[in-house]
Design an enzyme around this catalytic site. Structure first.
Site, PDB file in Angstrom:
ATOM      1  N   ASN A 270       0.878  -1.177   0.000  1.00  0.00           N
ATOM      2  CA  ASN A 270       0.000   0.000   0.000  1.00  0.00           C
ATOM      3  C   ASN A 270       0.913   1.225   0.000  1.00  0.00           C
ATOM      4  OD1 ASN A 270      -1.798   2.033   0.528  1.00  0.00           O
ATOM      5  ND2 ASN A 270      -2.347   1.331   2.597  1.00  0.00           N
TER       6      ASN A 270
ATOM      7  N   LYS B 186       0.182   4.244  -0.327  1.00  0.00           N
ATOM      8  CA  LYS B 186      -0.454   5.448   0.262  1.00  0.00           C
ATOM      9  C   LYS B 186      -0.199   6.666  -0.627  1.00  0.00           C
ATOM     10  CE  LYS B 186      -0.259   3.259   4.723  1.00  0.00           C
ATOM     11  NZ  LYS B 186      -0.233   3.372   6.166  1.00  0.00           N
TER      12      LYS B 186
ATOM     13  N   HIS C 259      -9.668   1.527   4.559  1.00  0.00           N
ATOM     14  CA  HIS C 259      -8.419   1.674   5.321  1.00  0.00           C
ATOM     15  C   HIS C 259      -8.668   2.629   6.492  1.00  0.00           C
ATOM     16  CE1 HIS C 259      -4.343   2.711   6.414  1.00  0.00           C
ATOM     17  NE2 HIS C 259      -3.955   1.630   5.776  1.00  0.00           N
TER      18      HIS C 259
ATOM     19  N   GLU D 109      -7.018   4.947   7.630  1.00  0.00           N
ATOM     20  CA  GLU D 109      -6.726   6.366   7.331  1.00  0.00           C
ATOM     21  C   GLU D 109      -7.906   7.009   6.615  1.00  0.00           C
ATOM     22  OE1 GLU D 109      -2.943   5.592   5.483  1.00  0.00           O
ATOM     23  OE2 GLU D 109      -2.120   5.086   7.451  1.00  0.00           O
TER      24      GLU D 109
ATOM     25  N   GLU E 172      -5.749  -4.617  10.388  1.00  0.00           N
ATOM     26  CA  GLU E 172      -4.692  -3.636  10.623  1.00  0.00           C
ATOM     27  C   GLU E 172      -4.988  -2.872  11.911  1.00  0.00           C
ATOM     28  OE1 GLU E 172      -2.664  -2.530   6.624  1.00  0.00           O
ATOM     29  OE2 GLU E 172      -4.386  -1.226   6.895  1.00  0.00           O
TER      30      GLU E 172
ATOM     31  N   GLY F 136       2.254   2.369  10.748  1.00  0.00           N
ATOM     32  CA  GLY F 136       3.238   3.435  10.591  1.00  0.00           C
ATOM     33  C   GLY F 136       3.929   3.834  11.885  1.00  0.00           C
TER      34      GLY F 136
ATOM     35  N   SER G  73       3.069  -2.053  10.361  1.00  0.00           N
ATOM     36  CA  SER G  73       4.516  -2.168  10.592  1.00  0.00           C
ATOM     37  C   SER G  73       5.069  -3.557  10.296  1.00  0.00           C
ATOM     38  CB  SER G  73       4.876  -1.715  12.014  1.00  0.00           C
ATOM     39  OG  SER G  73       4.507  -0.357  12.197  1.00  0.00           O
TER      40      SER G  73
END
Ligand code: PGA
Length: 251
Positions: A10, A12, A97, A99, A167, A173, A213
């Site tokens: 991904n 991003k 996701h 985010e 996730e 991250g 991560s």
């Protein structure tokens, strides 16, 4: 049940034309010669999709986008239709996701509507779920993830058109990874939820990826858990050597 592993990058909102093309070419060349036993997918930003499609030509590396509209076409300024993604050569789209759930207030109901539109367009979907740190610390991780899975999956989801990515938000991250045992506990729970929501046959075949991560140093131990069928990788997918090392660990 033996499920083929999927290693998905991904990207991003990272990358400009030339460095992204180089990254894709390095991955494509290595995958062509190594012929890994897992499936490999890269998900660049929208504007890079056609360039990356060309860079991957001749390799088995698949292409995915990071979001799509719930609509087919029309007056939706700034949105991208799943039909446009299919037309651009995408195989997959990532939906829900964390985010996007946080930055754009995406609800599970919206994720489900997008998933149904994407399946109608002939794309496969990766549906992301995961708890926040506060939810984990209050003992609610399994409950939160179960709710998200039940509410986000398309009607008609099956093991050939849908992948789930677990996730944990606190691991994305941050360099903090769920322990293989903690991740496996959630993955096994998701598989039980799929038995209730879909069927035993679908649950046993649907891939459940771990994301948060994942990197060369922790991939092997995560990927050897029985219900972890691959990874959705952010940071470590932006360096070809790291991403390729994770692919090797998935073999
Ligand atoms: P990360 O991101 O690997 O950088 O934690 C994973 C993701 O958000 O898909």
């Amino acid at each position: 049940m033996q499920r083929k592993k999927l290693i998905a990058g991904n990207w991003k909102m990272n990358g400009l034309l030339s460095d992204s093309k180089k990254l894709a070419q390095e991955i494509a060349t290595a995958v062509k010669s190594a012929k890994p036993s897992c499936d490999v997918l890269v998900c660049p930003p929208f504007v890079l999709l056609t360039t990356i499609k060309k860079a991957l030509r001749g390799s088995k590396v698949m292409l995915g986008a990071q979001d799509c509209s719930m609509f087919e076409k029309g007056a939706h300024t700034g949105d991208v239709s799943p039909y446009q993604l299919k037309d651009a050569g995408c195989d997959f789209v990532i939906l829900g996701h964390s985010e996007r759930r946080a930055d754009h207030k995406e609800s599970s109901a919206l994720v489900k509507a997008k998933a149904e539109a994407a399946l109608n367009a002939g794309l496969k979907v990766i549906i992301c779920v995961g708890e926040t740190l506060a939810e984990r610390e209050s003992g609610k991780a399994l409950e939160v993830v179960e709710k998200q899975v039940k509410a986000s999956l398309a009607n008609g989801a099956n093991a050939s058109n849908t992948v789930i990515a677990y996730e944990p938000v606190w691991a994305i991250g941050t360099g903090k990874t769920a322990t293989p045992q903690d991740a496996e506990e959630v993955h096994a729970h998701i598989r039980n939820v799929l038995v209730q929501k879909c069927s035993k046959a679908i649950a046993s075949r649907m891939k459940i990826l771990y994301g948060g991560s994942m990197k060369p140093s922790n991939a092997a131990e995560l990927l050897k858990e029985p219900d972890i069928d691959g990874g959705l990788i952010g940071g470590a997918s932006l360096k070809s050597e790291d991403f390729l090392e994770i692919i090797r660990k998935a073999n």
